[in-house]
Design a protein around this motif. Sequence first.
Motif, PDB file in Angstrom:
ATOM      1  N   VAL A  69       0.853  -1.194   0.000  1.00  0.00           N
ATOM      2  CA  VAL A  69       0.000   0.000   0.000  1.00  0.00           C
ATOM      3  C   VAL A  69       0.883   1.236   0.000  1.00  0.00           C
ATOM      4  O   VAL A  69       1.745   1.397   0.873  1.00  0.00           O
ATOM      5  CB  VAL A  69      -0.920   0.020   1.242  1.00  0.00           C
ATOM      6  N   LYS A  70       0.646   2.120  -0.975  1.00  0.00           N
ATOM      7  CA  LYS A  70       1.468   3.336  -1.005  1.00  0.00           C
ATOM      8  C   LYS A  70       0.700   4.487  -1.650  1.00  0.00           C
ATOM      9  O   LYS A  70      -0.159   4.276  -2.516  1.00  0.00           O
ATOM     10  CB  LYS A  70       2.777   3.100  -1.748  1.00  0.00           C
ATOM     11  N   PRO A  71       0.981   5.709  -1.213  1.00  0.00           N
ATOM     12  CA  PRO A  71       0.412   6.887  -1.869  1.00  0.00           C
ATOM     13  C   PRO A  71       1.206   7.183  -3.142  1.00  0.00           C
ATOM     14  O   PRO A  71       2.348   6.733  -3.291  1.00  0.00           O
ATOM     15  CB  PRO A  71       0.603   7.986  -0.826  1.00  0.00           C
ATOM     16  N   THR A  72       0.619   7.929  -4.053  1.00  0.00           N
ATOM     17  CA  THR A  72       1.292   8.204  -5.326  1.00  0.00           C
ATOM     18  C   THR A  72       2.550   9.042  -5.150  1.00  0.00           C
ATOM     19  O   THR A  72       3.442   8.999  -5.996  1.00  0.00           O
ATOM     20  CB  THR A  72       0.344   8.920  -6.300  1.00  0.00           C
ATOM     21  N   TRP A  73       2.628   9.786  -4.052  1.00  0.00           N
ATOM     22  CA  TRP A  73       3.819  10.615  -3.867  1.00  0.00           C
ATOM     23  C   TRP A  73       5.014   9.827  -3.321  1.00  0.00           C
ATOM     24  O   TRP A  73       6.124  10.335  -3.256  1.00  0.00           O
ATOM     25  CB  TRP A  73       3.518  11.806  -2.957  1.00  0.00           C
ATOM     26  N   SER A  74       4.791   8.593  -2.945  1.00  0.00           N
ATOM     27  CA  SER A  74       5.890   7.752  -2.463  1.00  0.00           C
ATOM     28  C   SER A  74       6.691   7.207  -3.645  1.00  0.00           C
ATOM     29  O   SER A  74       6.120   6.785  -4.657  1.00  0.00           O
ATOM     30  CB  SER A  74       5.356   6.586  -1.632  1.00  0.00           C
TER      31      SER A  74
END
Length: 279
Positions: A96-101
């Motif tokens: 699970v990750k945000p797009t900014w990662s």
Amino acid sequence: MTYIKLVIVIADEYQESLIAELNEMNFDGFQQLENKLVSYIMKENFDIDDREHIDQLLAGFPGECFIETEEIVAEQNWNEQWEQTIKAQEIGRFFVKPTWSEANVPEERILLEIDPKMSFGTGYHETTRLILKLLPDVVEEGDQVIDAGTGTGILSIAAIKLGAQQAFAFDIDEWSIENTRENILLNGVNEQITVKEGSAEVIPDALKADLLLANIERNTILELLPVFMKSTKKGGNIILSGLLETDEADVIDELTPMADIVTVKQENEWIAIHAQVVR
């Protein structure tokens, strides 16, 4: 624009529940720290009655919870500050990750890209992690899924990526509906997930799910359980979370006339119950 900044001392595991309450009070910025929640609201939207209401809310949480500081601050980029606290992580078979990662997806992990408007459904809360860890052993190819209280849409997206055919997701919060639609587009599953604003009344009468997911809270689950059962096929699976270990007996008592308990998983004081409909 002038804001009130409240720093609230509260254990990590209760922060999402408090954020839900503060969101209803027009707070529009949050930053989660270790055993502290920093929250922001426009000064014109905050008065002594609101302050007293928060004190009453805090009295209902276990342990010592209180407003540590209250101060007036100038407008800032709350989202930018909060985004810095959201990190990518592995949860069972998922990454699970945000797009900014910029984190790389580990081998053999299923990517879930989740950009939360608020800190719900990011995978950080125990209840979300518990369901994500259960899903790979429950979802079957072609399943029809109902996702009650969808939050960011993370559970619907995960089910589709595991092979489910369609998901019907709903939530009472407008921000959740907007955020879920954004996240299903990010993950390329927008053709397979229907999103509706509202409670269980928005579930189509003809829909009979192979799998129903409800990551809500005890009282709402108990209230909606008859509808959940009606909307799930005989032999279908139900996974309930948003529950504390102290809720287990009450929820199972309500479930057992209609379903067999498959397993109860626990992380810290939070639990998820997997049951199979028998009626």
